[in-house]
Design an enzyme around this catalytic site. Sequence first.
Site, PDB file in Angstrom:
ATOM      1  N   CYS A  64      41.538   5.078  82.458  1.00 33.82           N
ATOM      2  CA  CYS A  64      40.940   6.356  82.803  1.00 33.82           C
ATOM      3  C   CYS A  64      41.987   7.415  83.096  1.00 33.82           C
ATOM      4  CB  CYS A  64      39.954   6.156  83.938  1.00 33.82           C
ATOM      5  SG  CYS A  64      38.500   5.357  83.248  1.00 33.82           S
ATOM      6  N   PRO A  94      71.744  -8.261  73.704  1.00 33.87           N
ATOM      7  CA  PRO A  94      70.584  -7.690  73.018  1.00 33.87           C
ATOM      8  C   PRO A  94      69.275  -8.056  73.711  1.00 33.87           C
ATOM      9  CG  PRO A  94      71.272  -9.695  71.932  1.00 33.87           C
ATOM     10  CD  PRO A  94      72.253  -9.472  73.047  1.00 33.87           C
ATOM     11  N   TYR A 134      59.625  -5.334  75.780  1.00 32.78           N
ATOM     12  CA  TYR A 134      59.111  -4.365  76.763  1.00 32.78           C
ATOM     13  C   TYR A 134      57.603  -4.159  76.592  1.00 32.78           C
ATOM     14  CZ  TYR A 134      64.131  -3.810  76.937  1.00 32.78           C
ATOM     15  OH  TYR A 134      65.469  -4.079  77.021  1.00 32.78           O
ATOM     16  N   TYR A 159      57.507   6.355  76.229  1.00 30.35           N
ATOM     17  CA  TYR A 159      58.670   6.829  75.467  1.00 30.35           C
ATOM     18  C   TYR A 159      58.250   7.551  74.193  1.00 30.35           C
ATOM     19  CZ  TYR A 159      60.437   2.956  78.303  1.00 30.35           C
ATOM     20  OH  TYR A 159      60.711   2.093  79.335  1.00 30.35           O
TER      21      TYR A 159
HETATM   22  N1  LLP Z   1      72.049  -4.651  78.828  1.00 33.64           N
HETATM   23  C1  LLP Z   1      71.693  -3.875  79.867  1.00 33.64           C
HETATM   24  C2  LLP Z   1      72.606  -3.734  80.990  1.00 33.64           C
HETATM   25  C3  LLP Z   1      70.466  -3.191  79.839  1.00 33.64           C
HETATM   26  O1  LLP Z   1      70.127  -2.414  80.858  1.00 33.64           O
HETATM   27  C4  LLP Z   1      69.608  -3.349  78.728  1.00 33.64           C
HETATM   28  C5  LLP Z   1      68.320  -2.656  78.675  1.00 33.64           C
HETATM   29  C6  LLP Z   1      69.997  -4.192  77.669  1.00 33.64           C
HETATM   30  C7  LLP Z   1      71.242  -4.823  77.763  1.00 33.64           C
HETATM   31  C8  LLP Z   1      69.143  -4.432  76.448  1.00 33.64           C
HETATM   32  O2  LLP Z   1      68.840  -3.276  75.741  1.00 33.64           O
HETATM   33  P1  LLP Z   1      68.032  -3.417  74.359  1.00 33.64           P
HETATM   34  O3  LLP Z   1      68.880  -4.264  73.440  1.00 33.64           O
HETATM   35  O4  LLP Z   1      66.757  -4.105  74.669  1.00 33.64           O
HETATM   36  O5  LLP Z   1      67.829  -2.041  73.876  1.00 33.64           O
HETATM   37  N2  LLP Z   1      61.827  -0.254  78.323  1.00 33.64           N
HETATM   38  C9  LLP Z   1      62.624   0.440  77.327  1.00 33.64           C
HETATM   39  C10 LLP Z   1      63.997  -0.137  77.170  1.00 33.64           C
HETATM   40  C11 LLP Z   1      64.768  -0.198  78.462  1.00 33.64           C
HETATM   41  C12 LLP Z   1      66.108  -0.841  78.303  1.00 33.64           C
HETATM   42  C13 LLP Z   1      66.689  -1.138  79.634  1.00 33.64           C
HETATM   43  N3  LLP Z   1      67.948  -1.815  79.560  1.00 33.64           N
HETATM   44  C14 LLP Z   1      61.878   0.435  75.995  1.00 33.64           C
HETATM   45  O6  LLP Z   1      60.763  -0.075  75.921  1.00 33.64           O
HETATM   46  O7  LLP Z   1      62.386   0.978  75.018  1.00 33.64           O
END
Ligand code: LLP
Length: 406
Positions: free
Chosen positions: A332, A264, A360, A306
């Site tokens: 800007c 997570p 993020y 997003y």
């Molecule tokens: N495992 C892997 C291999 C990943 O690539 C990611 C996220 C995670 C776990 C964790 O995912 P999460 O639990 O945080 O959803 N910048 C984007 C999210 C990009 C996620 C990239 N990989 C945002 O702000 O929504």
Amino acid sequence: MTSTVSHAILLQLGEQYGLPLYIYDAATIIRQIGRLKRAFTVPHLEIRYACKALTTQAVLDLIYLEGCGMDTVSQGEMFMALRAGVPSSQISFTPSGVMLSEYMYALERGIHVHVDQWHVLEWIDRHYPGASVTLRFNPGIEAGGHSKLQVGRDGSKFGFQAQDLDVLKAFTDNLSLRISGVHMHLGSDIGSSGHFDEAYSILLDIAMRWKDTLQHVDVGGGFKIPYHPDDHALDMDSFGESVSQRFRAFCAGIGRDVTLILEPGKYLVSEAGHILMEVSGVRGGGERPMAFVASGFNHFVRPMNYDAYHHILNLSNPTGAIVRQDVVGYLCETDTFATDRMLPEIRQGDVLCLMNAGAYGYSMASNYNARPRPAEVMVYPDGRAVLIRRAETMDDLLQTDMLMNT
Ligand code: LLP
């Protein structure tokens, strides 16, 4: 969206450290880790925080102290996880398209690598014969929030494809490598347990092919948390129970217990974070008032990248008349935090708090428009507020520039 830091404390910290400012609530992070540990009832569970979500060292230190390992995607993240004291056996490296030197960094330190490219398997086999690796698969399922966050669907750049399974099995059978795990990550903001169920079934079927050497099954992250007050979150208790049941049956089927790994990111840190911003001015007239804040997508990119909804509080005027208004940043180019949002009237000098800023947020912040990045403060459960990263100065930006030119 919940954090335990009061509005009065937020305002006081804003005054003390200056705005904009990131503030994290350690109690929320600890609570989220506890929820996961309670929900998944399998003999061996490992939570590996996807530390790209918020890579600040004090956050990694806290999460490790709470009993988690780390999932990393770069040499820098591996370095920081090791610096937090995480044993290499609890760190995984799940990169995409990186140079072999980064795999070498991992393998030399005993960090477990997740591989999803043929040439990488060949290279590891040649240089680290007998090494143990995990194979990453793409389950081919469309799930998650914004389309940019769906990484487990067909055509995605991540993971071996299901149609290559037979060839891949034959290929790995001819290598010295030990396939000790299978991995997938479906995407982010996934609120439907149905999508996870479908994907996990596919992964467990795949895992059977390597069952003799299997030590763990890594199901990735992506668990949805509420961003909007009316948002539903993934029901972690029932989701955890159904995954655990299925996983226990899988272990019974192969005749031994293997480890279930979760990765997570958002689930652990999103709700813990706030970013405070000061209103530089308000433009009246037009369709509705427009509040300008002295921050922008250089500090918090999710709404622009997003189309993400982030709840905003007007900490300075919580009981003001509710007005439809826009909140925009100071960069800007188009730089919008909220459009047509009902909020207590915003006035010049007010302090706004954007919620769910832990994941993020800082980790995706930049110096666009030659703007220094804000400071970060952590509020610990005993009430101590600690500056965990000072604000950048213009001097920091100039130093970087000089280093790059020498
Ligand atoms: N495992 C892997 C291999 C990943 O690539 C990611 C996220 C995670 C776990 C964790 O995912 P999460 O639990 O945080 O959803 N910048 C984007 C999210 C990009 C996620 C990239 N990989 C945002 O702000 O929504």
